[in-house]
Design an enzyme around this catalytic site. Sequence first.
Site, PDB file in Angstrom:
ATOM      1  N   ASN A  19       0.804  -1.233   0.000  1.00 19.13           N
ATOM      2  CA  ASN A  19       0.000   0.000   0.000  1.00 19.13           C
ATOM      3  C   ASN A  19       0.834   1.279   0.000  1.00 19.13           C
ATOM      4  OD1 ASN A  19       0.740  -0.773   2.617  1.00 19.13           O
ATOM      5  ND2 ASN A  19      -1.096   0.084   3.556  1.00 19.13           N
ATOM      6  N   GLU A  23       7.989   1.979  14.839  1.00 20.58           N
ATOM      7  CA  GLU A  23       8.748   2.531  13.725  1.00 20.58           C
ATOM      8  C   GLU A  23       8.849   4.037  13.938  1.00 20.58           C
ATOM      9  OE1 GLU A  23       5.898   0.832  10.834  1.00 20.58           O
ATOM     10  OE2 GLU A  23       7.646  -0.123   9.923  1.00 20.58           O
TER      11      GLU A  23
END
Length: 452
Positions: free
Chosen positions: A129, A431
């Site tokens: 994506n 992250e």
Amino acid sequence: MTQIINPATLNVIAEPRETPIEAIEAIVARAQRAQRTWVRLPQSHRIDALRRVAVAVRSNLEDLALLETANVGKPIGDSRGEVGMVADTFDYYAGAVDKYYGNTIPVDGGLDFTVREPIGVVAVIAPWNFPLAIASWNIAPALACGNAVIVKPAEMTPLSILKFEEIIREVDLPDGLFQVVTGRGSVVGQALTEHPGVGKISFTGSTETGQTVMRTAAGTMKRLTLELGGKSASVVFADADLALAAQASTGAVFGNSGQDCCARSRVLVERSAYDDFVALFSEATGRLVVGDPMNEGTSMGPLVSAAHLAKVGSFLDGSLNILSPAANQEAPGHWMAPHIVLDPPRDHRVVREEIFGPIVAILPFDTEEDAIALANDTIFGLSGSVWTRDIGRSLRVARGMETGSISVNSSTSVRIQAPFGGFKQSGMGRELGMAAMDGYTETKNIFISTAI
Ligand code: TXE
């Protein structure tokens, strides 16, 4: 060979080779050798190399963006923004190299301190994506911490990552420090997950595959960062700026055609404002342009594949009250106009499962407690939004929601400088931000006796 298809035109745009499984051994060995060189270089060299990656990405921004749009079907403006973010991510982590350090610990009899050591070889298994952007969130901190990186892009969307590999050849990285392997997750991804020479897997994808990766990685006790599915909610109180909330919540679910782990596919609205909000949301949705992602004015491109279009379409059954105020695009691509589902039963699939497409459920709630309980009634916990002018309530709800990130009076989820990741079955590890550096290092404790 895998055929790579442009989801807007259905033309075959590339046929990359799949990395043969027998090649994985040599690829990992090369990465291990490169890592040993990389970690011994002066840190100024590492900083400079990461900055040069950022420069190389910026000078190839248009080519990379065109490839991302052709491969994924996302609007060209979005692709340019994502490639710009890739460059910014490398700059951020270039700056982090000499600002990340351990602690000194008060003990008796000597000096005790920690240092952060690289893990070794990291495999980044990327999704389709946001192919290059999400890969970069992991490549950049992994390299900054002194690791080597092997990236496996998703089967359908390898093109931007292969181009990235090509353009950073001009940066003087040790041979094998950054490598790309292509092919099926169940074959090539699985081989990396099993390999004892790989110390960490950073995986972005479905919760189900994340569980498989976790099980396989257990065999060699690999470190893991897992960024998985979501079912995020926007919670809108009656005192909010309803027009702004409606406009932003439209983008928050229909951006990238809903193929976003942070998609706010549930909008929970205080009952007294429900009808007004639905009217504003529907109006804002009606202004969205579904069409050729190469056109500057397009807000939504096609879905990534025929199989994915069928999966997303399966959520819409005859029992639901559905509005679809934006016009769809004509075939041949995998087009799907945005759909608004009004007040569905709370146990319907549309409320409970990750859809990953342009469908939103708008549900009413009565009290603050009801809103928090409804928002938390999911196995996921990735992001969310709260819309209210009451600062106390915004904090109570933000603290009450079981989710890794939350925005107040905003629908954004990701900032390079801030940690990003999930609660519950949305994953583990973080992250971005300095938190990502923790995920790419081991803590070593050193004690020096002062007794002699
Ligand atoms: O994901 P997979 P898919 C969700 C979204 C979507 C669904 C399925 O709901 O509809 O997942 O998408 C690699 N060992 N998300 O089938 O299978 C695979 O090659 C190692 C959410 O594409 O999870 C690809 O590179 N790797 C999401 C990556 O895993 C394996 C983004 C993701 O694929 C593997 C994408 C294995 N055994 C989908 N099997 C998000 N968090 O944003 C597959 N792969």
